[in-house]
Design an enzyme around this catalytic site. Structure first.
Site, PDB file in Angstrom:
ATOM      1  N   MET A  55      11.137  11.637  18.921  1.00 49.66           N
ATOM      2  CA  MET A  55      11.357  10.333  19.483  1.00 49.66           C
ATOM      3  C   MET A  55      12.664   9.876  18.885  1.00 49.66           C
ATOM      4  O   MET A  55      12.802   9.706  17.579  1.00 49.66           O
ATOM      5  CB  MET A  55      10.403   9.373  19.553  1.00 49.66           C
ATOM      6  CG  MET A  55       9.043   9.701  20.322  1.00 49.66           C
ATOM      7  SD  MET A  55       9.337   9.556  22.210  1.00 49.66           S
ATOM      8  CE  MET A  55      10.545   8.067  22.278  1.00 49.66           C
TER       9      MET A  55
ATOM     10  N   HIS B  96       4.185  13.227  28.896  1.00 47.38           N
ATOM     11  CA  HIS B  96       4.370  12.757  27.335  1.00 47.38           C
ATOM     12  C   HIS B  96       3.343  11.603  27.416  1.00 47.38           C
ATOM     13  O   HIS B  96       3.613  10.528  27.771  1.00 47.38           O
ATOM     14  CB  HIS B  96       6.085  12.149  27.356  1.00 47.38           C
ATOM     15  CG  HIS B  96       6.331  11.707  26.067  1.00 47.38           C
ATOM     16  ND1 HIS B  96       7.403  11.002  25.950  1.00 47.38           N
ATOM     17  CD2 HIS B  96       5.378  11.612  24.851  1.00 47.38           C
ATOM     18  CE1 HIS B  96       7.347  10.412  24.429  1.00 47.38           C
ATOM     19  NE2 HIS B  96       6.189  11.017  23.944  1.00 47.38           N
TER      20      HIS B  96
ATOM     21  N   MET C 250       1.792   5.662  29.454  1.00 45.97           N
ATOM     22  CA  MET C 250       1.555   4.704  28.135  1.00 45.97           C
ATOM     23  C   MET C 250       0.449   3.822  28.667  1.00 45.97           C
ATOM     24  O   MET C 250      -0.246   3.815  29.740  1.00 45.97           O
ATOM     25  CB  MET C 250       2.777   3.663  28.468  1.00 45.97           C
ATOM     26  CG  MET C 250       4.116   4.295  28.268  1.00 45.97           C
ATOM     27  SD  MET C 250       5.663   3.210  28.023  1.00 45.97           S
ATOM     28  CE  MET C 250       7.093   4.336  27.920  1.00 45.97           C
TER      29      MET C 250
ATOM     30  N   MET D 180       1.856   8.876  25.604  1.00 49.73           N
ATOM     31  CA  MET D 180       1.976   7.770  24.502  1.00 49.73           C
ATOM     32  C   MET D 180       0.670   6.808  24.460  1.00 49.73           C
ATOM     33  O   MET D 180       0.746   5.676  25.128  1.00 49.73           O
ATOM     34  CB  MET D 180       3.158   7.068  24.835  1.00 49.73           C
ATOM     35  CG  MET D 180       4.370   7.709  24.355  1.00 49.73           C
ATOM     36  SD  MET D 180       6.066   7.051  25.096  1.00 49.73           S
ATOM     37  CE  MET D 180       5.838   7.733  26.680  1.00 49.73           C
TER      38      MET D 180
HETATM   39  C1  DX5 Z   1      10.140   6.048  25.970  1.00 50.70           C
HETATM   40  C2  DX5 Z   1      10.066   7.392  26.811  1.00 50.70           C
HETATM   41  C3  DX5 Z   1      11.436   8.076  27.297  1.00 50.70           C
HETATM   42  C4  DX5 Z   1      12.232   7.065  28.393  1.00 50.70           C
HETATM   43  C5  DX5 Z   1      13.779   7.240  27.729  1.00 50.70           C
HETATM   44  O1  DX5 Z   1       9.268   5.631  25.289  1.00 50.70           O
HETATM   45  O2  DX5 Z   1       9.381   8.443  26.173  1.00 50.70           O
HETATM   46  O3  DX5 Z   1      11.076   9.231  28.033  1.00 50.70           O
HETATM   47  O4  DX5 Z   1      12.230   7.107  29.501  1.00 50.70           O
HETATM   48  O5  DX5 Z   1      14.285   6.351  28.282  1.00 50.70           O
HETATM   49  P1  DX5 Z   1      16.131   6.494  28.309  1.00 50.70           P
HETATM   50  O6  DX5 Z   1      16.751   7.722  28.549  1.00 50.70           O
HETATM   51  O7  DX5 Z   1      16.304   5.405  29.023  1.00 50.70           O
HETATM   52  O8  DX5 Z   1      16.080   6.080  26.671  1.00 50.70           O
HETATM   53 ZN    ZN Z   2       9.100  10.289  26.954  1.00 48.12          ZN
END
Ligand code: DX5
Ligand code: ZN
Length: 219
Positions: free
Chosen positions: A138, A67, A38, A69
Site C-alpha cells: 500500500m 483486495h 472494504m 481490506m
Molecule cells: C485504496 C485502494 C486502492 C484505490 C487506489 O484503499 O486499495 O486500490 O482504489 O486509488 P487511487 O489510485 O485513486 O489512489
Molecule cells: Zn486496492
C-alpha cells in the site's frame, strides 16, 4: 525492465454503472481488474461483497484481483473464490495466522496475496514470501481513492525485489495508491510488477493512452 501489469481499481468508477466500468477496463489494454473490498472496520469505508464480483464476472476475461481490506478475511475468502476472483489478497494486519489464510486461498485454487499498510515493514511478511503469488504494497493508507503516494513506501518495493532475487522466489510485487502518470515512473523504477490505479484511470479521457503511459511505453 519489462513493462509492468496495469490493474485499474473500480473503486473510482461510478458504482451505479459497474459493468460498464469493467468493460472500459477491458477495452483499455489494462491487464487486471482490481476490486477493493472494504468492511467499514479494517478501513473507514464500505464497498461491496462477493455478489458484485460474480455479477461483474461476465463483463471481461481479465483476471480479477480482489483486495480484501476487511477483518477476519477467512470467513469471506471462500465466497470471493466462488464468485470468480483470481488473485485474493488480504491484509497482514487483519489476521493472526496469515499462513493459514494463504493456504485457504491456495486450496480453493486461487492465487494468494498479502498486503501491508504503509506503517508495516517488509520484515513482517518475510517468512511468508515463499508461499504467496503477490505482495501488495500500500502506497497510501487504505480506505479511499485519490490520495497522494507516500514515497517512503517505495523502499519496500526495492527491498522485496532484492529479497526475491536473493531467495530465488517468484511472487509479483504490486503497488496500490496514488499512482498516476508522474508517480508511475518512481514505482516502475523501484522494480514494481503491478501498478494499481483508481482515480488516474477513471479520470483519464484517453484510457488506452493512460495505460501505455503507466507502463512507461512512449510512442
Ligand atoms: C485504496 C485502494 C486502492 C484505490 C487506489 O484503499 O486499495 O486500490 O482504489 O486509488 P487511487 O489510485 O485513486 O489512489
Ligand atoms: Zn486496492
Amino acid at each position: 525492465m519489462n513493462s509492468p501489469l496495469i490493474a485499474p481499481s473500480i473503486l473510482s468508477a461510478n458504482f451505479a454503472r459497474m459493468g460498464e466500468a469493467v468493460s472500459e477496463i477491458d477495452r483499455s489494454g489494462a491487464d487486471w481488474v482490481h476490486i477493493d473490498v472494504m468492511d467499514g472496520s479494517f478501513v473507514p469505508n464500505l464497498t461491496f461483497g462477493p455478489k458484485m464480483v460474480s455479477d461483474l464476472r461476465p463483463y471481461t476475461r481479465l483476471p480479477f484481483d480482489v483486495h480484501l481490506m476487511i477483518q477476519n478475511p477467512d470467513s469471506l475468502i471462500p465466497a470471493f473464490a466462488e464468485a470468480g476472483a483470481d488473485y485474493i489478497t488480504f491484509h497482514l494486519e487483519a489476521v493472526i495466522h496469515a499462513h493459514r489464510s494463504v493456504q485457504l486461498i491456495r486450496n480453493l485454487g486461487k492465487k494468494p496475496g498479502i498486503s501491508i499498510v504503509p506503517s508495516t515493514p517488509v520484515s513482517h511478511v518475510e517468512e511468508l514470501l515463499p508461499y504467496v503469488d503477490q505482495i501488495l504494497i500500500m502506497t497510501v493508507n487504505p480506505g479511499f481513492g485519490g490520495q497522494s503516494l507516500i514515497t517512503t513506501c517505495l523502499n519496500k518495493i526495492k527491498q522485496l525485489v532484492s529479497i526475491r532475487k536473493a531467495k530465488d522466489l517468484s511472487f509479483l510485487i504490486a503497488a496500490d495508491g496514488g499512482i498516476n502518470q508522474e508517480t508511475a515512473t518512481l514505482v516502475r523504477n523501484a522494480g514494481c510488477d503491478v501498478l494499481i490505479a483508481g482515480s488516474a484511470f477513471f479520470s483519464a479521457q484517453d484510457k488506452n493512452g493512460l495505460v501505455h503511459a503507466l507502463k512507461g511505453e512512449v510512442f
